[in-house]
Design a protein around this motif. Sequence first.
Motif, PDB file in Angstrom:
ATOM      1  N   ILE A  47       0.844  -1.204   0.000  1.00 30.83           N
ATOM      2  CA  ILE A  47       0.000   0.000   0.000  1.00 30.83           C
ATOM      3  C   ILE A  47       0.882   1.258   0.000  1.00 30.83           C
ATOM      4  O   ILE A  47       0.664   2.197  -0.775  1.00 30.83           O
ATOM      5  N   GLN A  50       2.434   1.667  -3.376  1.00 28.39           N
ATOM      6  CA  GLN A  50       1.458   2.177  -4.355  1.00 28.39           C
ATOM      7  C   GLN A  50       1.225   3.672  -4.141  1.00 28.39           C
ATOM      8  O   GLN A  50       1.094   4.430  -5.110  1.00 28.39           O
ATOM      9  N   ALA A  51       1.185   4.079  -2.884  1.00 27.37           N
ATOM     10  CA  ALA A  51       0.987   5.504  -2.598  1.00 27.37           C
ATOM     11  C   ALA A  51       2.154   6.315  -3.166  1.00 27.37           C
ATOM     12  O   ALA A  51       1.955   7.367  -3.777  1.00 27.37           O
ATOM     13  N   ARG A  52       3.386   5.809  -2.991  1.00 25.25           N
ATOM     14  CA  ARG A  52       4.550   6.532  -3.552  1.00 25.25           C
ATOM     15  C   ARG A  52       4.418   6.624  -5.074  1.00 25.25           C
ATOM     16  O   ARG A  52       4.730   7.650  -5.673  1.00 25.25           O
ATOM     17  N   VAL A  54       1.642   6.572  -7.033  1.00 26.82           N
ATOM     18  CA  VAL A  54       0.615   7.502  -7.552  1.00 26.82           C
ATOM     19  C   VAL A  54       1.016   8.957  -7.279  1.00 26.82           C
ATOM     20  O   VAL A  54       0.715   9.851  -8.076  1.00 26.82           O
ATOM     21  N   ALA A 255      -2.699   4.757   3.676  1.00 26.37           N
ATOM     22  CA  ALA A 255      -3.720   4.006   2.919  1.00 26.37           C
ATOM     23  C   ALA A 255      -4.830   4.960   2.474  1.00 26.37           C
ATOM     24  O   ALA A 255      -5.318   4.899   1.337  1.00 26.37           O
ATOM     25  N   LEU A 258      -3.462   7.202  -0.303  1.00 25.69           N
ATOM     26  CA  LEU A 258      -3.458   6.496  -1.592  1.00 25.69           C
ATOM     27  C   LEU A 258      -4.832   6.631  -2.264  1.00 25.69           C
ATOM     28  O   LEU A 258      -4.934   6.967  -3.449  1.00 25.69           O
ATOM     29  N   ARG A 262      -5.644   8.728  -5.715  1.00 29.52           N
ATOM     30  CA  ARG A 262      -6.339   8.052  -6.829  1.00 29.52           C
ATOM     31  C   ARG A 262      -7.578   8.848  -7.240  1.00 29.52           C
ATOM     32  O   ARG A 262      -7.880   8.973  -8.429  1.00 29.52           O
TER      33      ARG A 262
END
Length: 378
Positions: A47, A50-52, A54, A255, A258, A262
Amino acid sequence: MSVYLDNAATSWPKPEAVYQAVDQFMREVGATPGRGGHWREEKSAHIADQARSVIAELFHAPDPAGVVFTLNATQAINMALKGLLQPGDHVITSSIEHNAIWRPLKALEQRGVTVTAVSCAADGALATKDVEAAIRAETRLIAMLHASNVLGTILPVTEIGALAHKHSIPFLLDAAQTAGAYPIDMAAMNIDLLAFPGHKGLFGPHGTGGLVVRPGITLETWVEGGSGMESVPETMPETLPARLEAGTQNAAGIAGLLAGVRFVLEQGVEQIRVHEMALTALLIELLHGTPGLTVLGPTDLPQRTAVVSVTIGGYVPDQFAAVLDQVYDVATRAGLHCAPQAHRTAGTLESGALRFSPGIFNTVDEIHETAEAVLSIL
Ligand SMILES: Cc1ncc(COP(=O)(O)O)c(C=O)c1O
């Protein structure tokens, strides 16, 4: 109707997906990235990664590993300023900074760093040539906000980035008011260090934010401790993000962040800006011509963000905000907005101002209702 017009401080409400992401993380994942030998840790690390990714995509950052999480924009700015500047260095900033840049620079002045604050006009406008004129042999950094949280003024960041690049001076941008609300391209704007809050235009929870560090920039650590990797050496790892992320991170917040980023990518920054600026234009139009009321900042809408600060002759902004809140349920922010320098530049240091800051979830009806409330109080 309850109207929230304090998005420049912290955005609210959040997209539904943000609430769900935080709740789901807390109930179903729970673990900390890099701390644990189990699937929960793997999920948590995934998670964060993925945050890094986006965030790097949103800001056109060259490497997601350069995205370092912090609790807010202030921590990111401190991390950059204190990690880069040494006694004897010179730094250039502007006269409309938030205390998030101003106070750490004042602290660094005590340690032998020299600061030049380039003067902006009363509406916040900054001339790039004045920044160039301030450059010295020992200038080590240009550090400025992207847009003023008081005046809404957008600084000529692309020009300043080009100037910094021409003189090989790193450029730190405080994107507190623009991240998610105005296009940012680290590559095209020559931004070396980008400080952003997660809790404003990226719709994350409180306690989220970060610093994006361009490859090639090395920062001294400002907090040392566990990094979840390379534990034997007595110094922090050289590699990012671990070098600058000591201790357990706000994994549940990340989280949520993220999900917030998005949402921004799905909506599109340009579309968010179109909506926010339509509401801003409407509010300015409805308030225009009210006796004694002055709107601060540029008159030219493309030069500003969705921040409308006003002074109202004969009224104390804090009292006005209290009546708006208690009688009309309209949330605003009054006073100096943690930015006395911006108020000094605008000539409102003594009076302060009343700030309305619309966001993506505000409606045209809410703006009409707000303007009616202001006029009925007067
Ligand atoms: C221009 C500017 N810089 C920095 C900050 C600080 O952001 P944070 O509260 O995330 O530390 C703010 C917050 O309002 C801001 O408007």
